[in-house]
Design an enzyme around this catalytic site. Structure first.
Site, mmCIF file in Angstrom:
data_model
loop_
_atom_site.group_PDB
_atom_site.id
_atom_site.type_symbol
_atom_site.label_atom_id
_atom_site.label_comp_id
_atom_site.label_asym_id
_atom_site.label_seq_id
_atom_site.Cartn_x
_atom_site.Cartn_y
_atom_site.Cartn_z
ATOM 1 N N CYS A 2 0.849 -1.338 0.013
ATOM 2 C CA CYS A 2 0.021 -0.032 -0.005
ATOM 3 C C CYS A 2 0.950 1.199 0.156
ATOM 4 C CB CYS A 2 -0.787 0.058 1.149
ATOM 5 S SG CYS A 2 -1.811 -1.378 1.359
ATOM 6 N N ARG A 27 3.730 1.470 -6.851
ATOM 7 C CA ARG A 27 3.790 0.317 -5.744
ATOM 8 C C ARG A 27 2.611 -0.716 -6.097
ATOM 9 N NH1 ARG A 27 6.400 1.827 -0.934
ATOM 10 N NH2 ARG A 27 4.992 0.783 0.356
ATOM 11 N N TRP A 77 -3.097 -1.990 -1.535
ATOM 12 C CA TRP A 77 -2.737 -3.183 -2.233
ATOM 13 C C TRP A 77 -3.727 -4.350 -1.350
ATOM 14 C CZ3 TRP A 77 -0.541 -5.816 -6.469
ATOM 15 C CH2 TRP A 77 -0.115 -7.133 -6.148
ATOM 16 N N ASN A 103 -0.519 0.449 6.282
ATOM 17 C CA ASN A 103 0.436 -0.290 5.348
ATOM 18 C C ASN A 103 0.962 -1.435 6.001
ATOM 19 O OD1 ASN A 103 1.361 -1.541 2.981
ATOM 20 N ND2 ASN A 103 3.443 -0.130 3.292
ATOM 21 N N GLY A 104 0.650 -2.646 5.836
ATOM 22 C CA GLY A 104 1.494 -3.644 6.515
ATOM 23 C C GLY A 104 0.164 -4.852 6.845
ATOM 24 N N GLU A 486 14.407 -22.780 -12.917
ATOM 25 C CA GLU A 486 14.129 -21.137 -12.696
ATOM 26 C C GLU A 486 15.408 -20.459 -13.038
ATOM 27 O OE1 GLU A 486 11.647 -19.769 -12.293
ATOM 28 O OE2 GLU A 486 12.143 -17.811 -11.342
ATOM 29 N N LYS A 490 15.111 -17.481 -15.817
ATOM 30 C CA LYS A 490 15.627 -16.235 -15.421
ATOM 31 C C LYS A 490 16.731 -15.643 -16.163
ATOM 32 C CE LYS A 490 13.171 -15.012 -12.922
ATOM 33 N NZ LYS A 490 12.153 -15.819 -13.116
ATOM 34 N N GLU A 493 15.071 -15.113 -19.911
ATOM 35 C CA GLU A 493 14.099 -14.036 -20.182
ATOM 36 C C GLU A 493 14.605 -12.534 -19.925
ATOM 37 O OE1 GLU A 493 10.775 -13.853 -17.604
ATOM 38 O OE2 GLU A 493 11.860 -14.788 -16.124
ATOM 39 N N HIS A 509 22.616 -38.854 -22.258
ATOM 40 C CA HIS A 509 21.707 -39.137 -23.281
ATOM 41 C C HIS A 509 21.473 -38.489 -24.330
ATOM 42 C CE1 HIS A 509 20.516 -42.674 -20.558
ATOM 43 N NE2 HIS A 509 20.696 -41.816 -19.667
ATOM 44 N N LYS A 608 4.021 -8.997 -18.029
ATOM 45 C CA LYS A 608 4.090 -9.419 -16.671
ATOM 46 C C LYS A 608 3.113 -10.586 -16.371
ATOM 47 C CE LYS A 608 5.363 -9.604 -12.164
ATOM 48 N NZ LYS A 608 6.540 -10.426 -11.991
HETATM 49 C C1 AGP Z 1 8.714 -15.469 -14.824
HETATM 50 O O1 AGP Z 1 9.900 -14.550 -14.347
HETATM 51 C C2 AGP Z 1 8.045 -15.205 -15.964
HETATM 52 N N1 AGP Z 1 7.622 -13.838 -15.841
HETATM 53 C C3 AGP Z 1 6.845 -15.998 -16.144
HETATM 54 O O2 AGP Z 1 7.185 -17.447 -16.472
HETATM 55 C C4 AGP Z 1 5.595 -16.222 -15.078
HETATM 56 O O3 AGP Z 1 6.268 -16.869 -14.202
HETATM 57 C C5 AGP Z 1 4.450 -16.755 -15.617
HETATM 58 O O4 AGP Z 1 3.977 -15.787 -16.954
HETATM 59 C C6 AGP Z 1 3.408 -17.158 -14.878
HETATM 60 O O5 AGP Z 1 2.730 -16.151 -14.280
HETATM 61 P P1 AGP Z 1 1.904 -15.925 -13.069
HETATM 62 O O6 AGP Z 1 2.643 -16.488 -12.024
HETATM 63 O O7 AGP Z 1 1.383 -14.878 -13.012
HETATM 64 O O8 AGP Z 1 0.664 -17.095 -13.373
#
Ligand code: AGP
Length: 613
Positions: A2, A27, A77, A103-104, A486, A490, A493, A509, A608
Site C-alpha cells: 500500500c 507500488r 494493495w 500499510n502492512g 528457474e 531467469k 528471459e 543421453h 508481466k
Molecule cells: C517468470 O519470471 C515469468 N515472468 C513468467 O514465466 C511467469 O512466471 C508466468 O507467466 C506465470 O505468471 P503468473 O505466476 O502470474 O501466473
C-alpha cells in the site's frame, strides 16, 4: 504494498495528497482514498474509490472538493478483503472521531477483532486496518483521550507489520503515526509536514526527511514533528537530506525493480511464513481447508506456467518426501487439453503470481469441472484465479513490478512447503517433533537469504563472463533440477542467452554432445545424497572443455576441484535449499542482463501477466 501519504500546512491538503498518491502508483494498488479535516465545517471528509487513482481524482475534482489543510491518503494493495470501495482506506471509528490509513499486515487481527466485538464494536469491512483503527479508538477513549498513549497501546498490543497514520477529531491539526517493519518517512518544510510510504511522494515538496524507527510514534503539526518511543518519552531524530532523483526514488534507490524485489525476499518470505504459522504450527484456518479434507486427498496436481510451474517442480519433491501423497506437476497449457485423470479425491493446486494467467485460469476451471478440489496460491487478492478456486493461499510478496519474478517465486515456495508439512502432519507421515523441526528451520530461511544478499561481488564479476556466452546448461538432480529450471528461465528471459535446465543424469543421453570448449555448465548441488552423482556429471562436461560454476552448500568445499567458480549457500534442511540456491541464480541473471545493457525490468516480447492463450 500500500501507499500512505499525509500533509499538514498552508496548502489545501486534497491536491497535495492526490499528487503524493500518484507518485506511489508504481507500488501497485486496487483502490484509493483520502480524508481531509475541514476546520470550518468541523468535520473530516472521507472519499474513496475502487480501481485506478484517476477515479478518486475525478470524484474529488482533483482533491479540491475536500476543504482543509490537514489530511491523509492511501492506495490499497489488498491483503485482507477484496478490492472494493468499502475495504479501501481511510478507515474510521463508529463515531468518525478516529480516521486511519495503514500499510502492512496485522497478524493477530482476528483476536483483536474478537476483543472489540466483545466490547460492542461493529465492523463494516473485511480489513485488518478497520480493526486497527477501532483498536486505537478504544485505547484513545480508555486512556483519557490522549493520542500518544493510544498509539503506544496499539504498538504494544499488535503483532505484524504496520505503517499507520491517524487523525483524531479532537486534535484537528495533528497527524499521529507509528510504524513497525513497513516503510514510512516524514518530510518537513517551512510550516509544513509531510508523511509518505516512500520518498517519491514528497520529493516535490522537500528533501529534508526523518526516518521513523520501528515501534516509534510521531506527532506531525504544521510547526514540525515530535517523536516518541514506546514509553512515550520524547526522542530526538536526525534530519536527513534525500539525494535521490525521482526515478531512483521509486525503486528505493535500486537501479531496477528486479534488484529491489530480490532484496525484498527476506521480508516477504518472513511475512508469508508468519501468515500461516501460529505458535510454531502450520495454521490453515485463514485458508479454510480442513485437516479432514486434506487427509482425504489421494493425489495432488500442481499446475502453473513459467516460474510458477518451476515452484511446482520443487514442491513435487517436497510433497512426496514429506506427505507421501502421489503428486504430479503440469504445465497449465498442457493440463487443460489432455483430459487428466482427476476426480473428487484430487487436490489441484494452481500457482500464479498475477492470478490472471489465462492458461492457469482455464486449467483451474477444467479441474473443477472434473470434480477436483482446488487451492490457489496467488499474490493478487481478488484475482480471477483466487475468485474461482475453492481455497486460496495468498502469498505476501506485495506488488511485483519486474516482469521476471523473484520474490513471488520465493513466497510461492514457502506456501508449498507449508502445504506439504500440513498434509504430512494430517497424514501422520511426520510427527509433531518433525513438524516443529521443519517450522523452526523454515523460520531461519529469511535470514539465510539476507546472508546470501550481503556478498554478491563474485557473482557480479562472473556475470561479465556469462554475458559472452551463447549457450548455458543448468544441471542438477531432485530439487536442484527444479531450481535449474528457474535459473535457466531467469537467464533466458532477461539476458536473451539460450540456456537449458537438465536433469544431470540425462546429460549422457544426448545433450553432452553439445558440450565443447568454453561451454558454460552451472551445476546446482544442494541435495546431500545426490551430490557425488552430480559432481560426476559435471566432471564429464569439464573433461570436454566446459567452464563450470557450482552452487552448493557451505562445507562442500571439495566442489572447487571441479568448479571454476563456486557459490555457497547456508546450510538448511535439504527440503528448503531451493529457497537459497535460487538467489545466486537470480542475481547472476540480473547482472548479466544489466551488463548487456538490456531493460532488466521490461524484457523484450514479455508481459508481466499472460492473460491470453
Ligand atoms: C517468470 O519470471 C515469468 N515472468 C513468467 O514465466 C511467469 O512466471 C508466468 O507467466 C506465470 O505468471 P503468473 O505466476 O502470474 O501466473
Amino acid at each position: 504494498m500500500c501507499g500512505i501519504v499525509g500533509y499538514i500546512g498552508k496548502q489545501q491538503a486534497g491536491p497535495v495528497l492526490l499528487d503524493g498518491l500518484k507518485k506511489l502508483e508504481y507500488r501497485g494498488y486496487d483502490s484509493a482514498g483520502i480524508a481531509v479535516y475541514d476546520e470550518f465545517a468541523k468535520k473530516t471528509e472521507i472519499v474513496k474509490a475502487k480501481g485506478r487513482l484517476s477515479a478518486l481524482v475525478e470524484k474529488t475534482d482533483g482533491g479540491k472538493s475536500l476543504k482543509g489543510t490537514c489530511g491523509i491518503g492511501h492506495t490499497r494493495w489488498a491483503t485482507h478483503g477484496e478490492p472494493s470501495e468499502l475495504n479501501a482506506h481511510p478507515h474510521f471509528s463508529d463515531d468518525g472521531k478516529v480516521v486511519a490509513v495503514h500499510n502492512g499486515i496485522i497478524e493477530n487481527y482476528a483476536e483483536l477483532k474478537q476483543k472489540l466485538l466483545n466490547k460492542g464494536y461493529e465492523f463494516y469491512s473485511q480489513t485488518d486496518t478497520e480493526i486497527a483503527t477501532k483498536l486505537i479508538c478504544y485505547y484513545y477513549e480508555k486512556y483519557g483521550n490522549d493520542p500518544v498513549t493510544a498509539m503506544e497501546r496499539f504498538i504494544l498490543r499488535t503483532r505484524g507489520s504496520y505503517a499507520i497514520a491517524v487523525m483524531f477529531y479532537d486534535f484537528p491539526r495533528e497527524i499521529y503515526v507509528a510504524r513497525k517493519d513497513s516503510p514510512m518517512i516524514i518530510g518537513v518544510s517551512d510550516g509544513e509536514a509531510f508523511l509518505a510510504s516512500d520518498v517519491p511522494a514528497i520529493l516535490k515538496y522537500t528533501r529534508n526527511v526523518y526516518y521513523i524507527g520501528d515501534r516509534e510514534i510521531a506527532r506531525l503539526t504544521d510547526g514540525g514533528v515530535t517523536f516518541y518511543n514506546v514509553d512515550r518519552e520524547v526522542i530526538q531524530k536526525e534530519l536527513v537530506e534525500i539525494k535521490w532523483d525521482a526515478e531512483a526514488a521509486e525503486k528505493g534507490g535500486y537501479e531496477h525493480f528486479m534488484m529491489k524485489e530480490i532484496c525484498e525476499q527476506p521480508k516477504v518470505v518472513k511475512d508469508t511464513i508468519n501468515c500461516a504459522v501460529k505458535d510454531g504450527k502450520v495454521d490453515f484456518s485463514e485458508i479454510g481447508v480442513t485437516d479432514e479434507q486434506l487427509k482425504a486427498f489421494k493425489q495432488v496436481y500442481i499446475i502453473g506456467c513459467g516460474s510458477a510451474y518451476h515452484v511446482g517442480m520443487v514442491a513435487l519433491y517436497v510433497m512426496e518426501k514429506l506427505a507421501r501423497v502421489p503428486t504430479r506437476v503440469e504445465l497449465a497449457s498442457e493440463f487443460r487439453y489432455r483430459s487428466p485423470l482427476i476426480d473428487e479425491n484430487t487436490l489441484v493446486v494452481v500457482i500464479s503470481q498475477s492470478g490472471e494467467t489465462a492458461d492457469s485460469l482455464a486449467a483451474l476451471r477444467e479441474a473443477k469441472k472434473l470434480g477436483a478440489t482446488t487451492l490457489a496460491i496467488v499474490n493478487v487478492v481478488g484475482s480471477s484465479i483466487a475468485r474461482d478456486a475453492d481455497f486460496v493461499f495468498y502469498t505476501k510478496a506485495g506488488p511485483e513490478i519486474s516482469v521476471a519474478t523473484t520474490k513471488a517465486y520465493s513466497t510461492q515456495l514457502i506456501a508449498c512447503y507449508l502445504l506439504a508439512i500440513k498434509m504430512a502432519r494430517v497424514n501422520g507421515s511426520i510427527d509433531e517433533t518433525r513438524e516443529n523441526e521443519l517450522i523452526a528451520e523454515l523460520t531461519t530461511i529469511p535470514d539465510k537469504i539476507s546472508e546470501l544478499l550481503k556478498d554478491e561481488r563474485e557473482i557480479q564479476q562472473f556475470a561479465n563472463v556469462v554475458a559472452a556466452k551463447s549457450n548455458v546448461f543448468f544441471v542438477g538432480r531432485g530439487e536442484d533440477y527444479a531450481v535449474c529450471m528457474e535459473g535457466s528461465l531467469k537467464l533466458k528471459e532477461i539476458s536473451y542467452i539460450h540456456s537449458e535446465a537438465y536433469a544431470a543424469g540425462e546429460l549422457k543421453h544426448g545433450t553432452i554432445s553439445l558440450i565443447e570448449e568454453g561451454t558454460l555448465v552451472i551445476g546446482v548441488l544442494t541435495q546431500d545424497e545426490l551430490y557425488e552423482k552430480t559432481i560426476s556429471n559435471m566432471v564429464e562436461t569439464k573433461s570436454r572443455g566446459a567452464l563450470i560454476m557450482g552452487v552448493t552448500v557451505k562445507g562442500r568445499e571439495n566442489v572447487e576441484s571441479t568448479a571454476d567458480i563456486t557459490v555457497y549457500v547456508p546450510k538448511t534442511d535439504p527440503l528448503f535449499t531451493a529457497s537459497l540456491a535460487v538467489v545466486p541464480l537470480q542475481l547472476l541473471a540480473y547482472y548479466v542482463s544489466a551488463y548487456k545493457g538490456y531493460d532488466v525490468d521490461k524484457p523484450r516480447n514479455l508481459a508481466k501477466s499472460v492473460t491470453v492463450e
